[in-house]
Design a protein around this motif. Structure first.
Motif, PDB file in Angstrom:
ATOM      1  N   UNK A  43       0.821  -1.219   0.000  1.00  0.00           N
ATOM      2  CA  UNK A  43       0.000   0.000   0.000  1.00  0.00           C
ATOM      3  C   UNK A  43       0.851   1.264   0.000  1.00  0.00           C
ATOM      4  N   UNK A  44       1.823   1.327   0.891  1.00  0.00           N
ATOM      5  CA  UNK A  44       2.627   2.545   1.011  1.00  0.00           C
ATOM      6  C   UNK A  44       3.479   2.793  -0.235  1.00  0.00           C
ATOM      7  N   UNK A  45       3.949   1.736  -0.870  1.00  0.00           N
ATOM      8  CA  UNK A  45       4.723   1.877  -2.103  1.00  0.00           C
ATOM      9  C   UNK A  45       3.822   2.422  -3.208  1.00  0.00           C
ATOM     10  N   UNK A  46       2.611   1.910  -3.296  1.00  0.00           N
ATOM     11  CA  UNK A  46       1.665   2.399  -4.314  1.00  0.00           C
ATOM     12  C   UNK A  46       1.372   3.885  -4.117  1.00  0.00           C
ATOM     13  N   UNK A  47       1.113   4.278  -2.904  1.00  0.00           N
ATOM     14  CA  UNK A  47       0.808   5.686  -2.618  1.00  0.00           C
ATOM     15  C   UNK A  47       2.025   6.551  -2.939  1.00  0.00           C
TER      16      UNK A  47
END
Length: 140
Positions: free
Chosen positions: A52-56
């Motif tokens: 999730x954090x990589x996508x954001x």
């Protein structure tokens, strides 16, 4: 955009019990099946393959940078296919056409982000018509 994508990823009921449940969550149809196919088996069901954090973080730069200088350098015919329920708003598409004369804007009204999956026939029709026009103009 980063906040919107983060909230959307946070809304996923992970793990999904199976591909059918995932496809339904993602809206069904071809787009829902495509998103479900991107999940990976893991403890208790299907999980995202992405962090999730990589996508954001991956959309962070796009949220604070524009690409108008690069757009202004385009010299070939352009077709912009805009999904009526997608992220590209009519105002931005209009600005693209204003800055690059000859840009053709096509709208697929009931499609979302995955316009090519939501209405492949409409996308095909728009691309075919655009290419036929380009061929007609360049053949003269």
């Amino acid at each position: 955009m980063p906040e919107t994508i983060g909230a959307w990823l946070d809304s996923w009921p992970v793990p999904f019990p199976d591909a059918e449940a995932a496809a339904a969550f993602f809206g069904g149809g071809a787009a829902g099946r495509a998103w479900a196919a991107g999940l990976a088996p893991g403890p208790g069901g299907l999980h995202p393959r992405v962090d999730r954090d990589v996508m954001v973080a991956s959309v962070q730069e796009s949220a604070h940078r524009d690409f108008w200088d690069a757009w202004d350098e385009v010299r070939c015919p352009v077709l912009v296919v805009r999904a009526g329920k997608g992220m590209l708003k009519q105002q931005e598409a209009d600005r693209m056409a204003e800055r690059r004369p000859g840009t053709r804007i096509a709208v697929v009204p009931d499609a979302g982000h995955d316009v090519h999956l939501d209405d492949p026939g409409a996308v095909y029709g728009e691309v075919a018509a655009f290419l036929a026009e380009v061929e007609r103009v360049t053949a003269v």
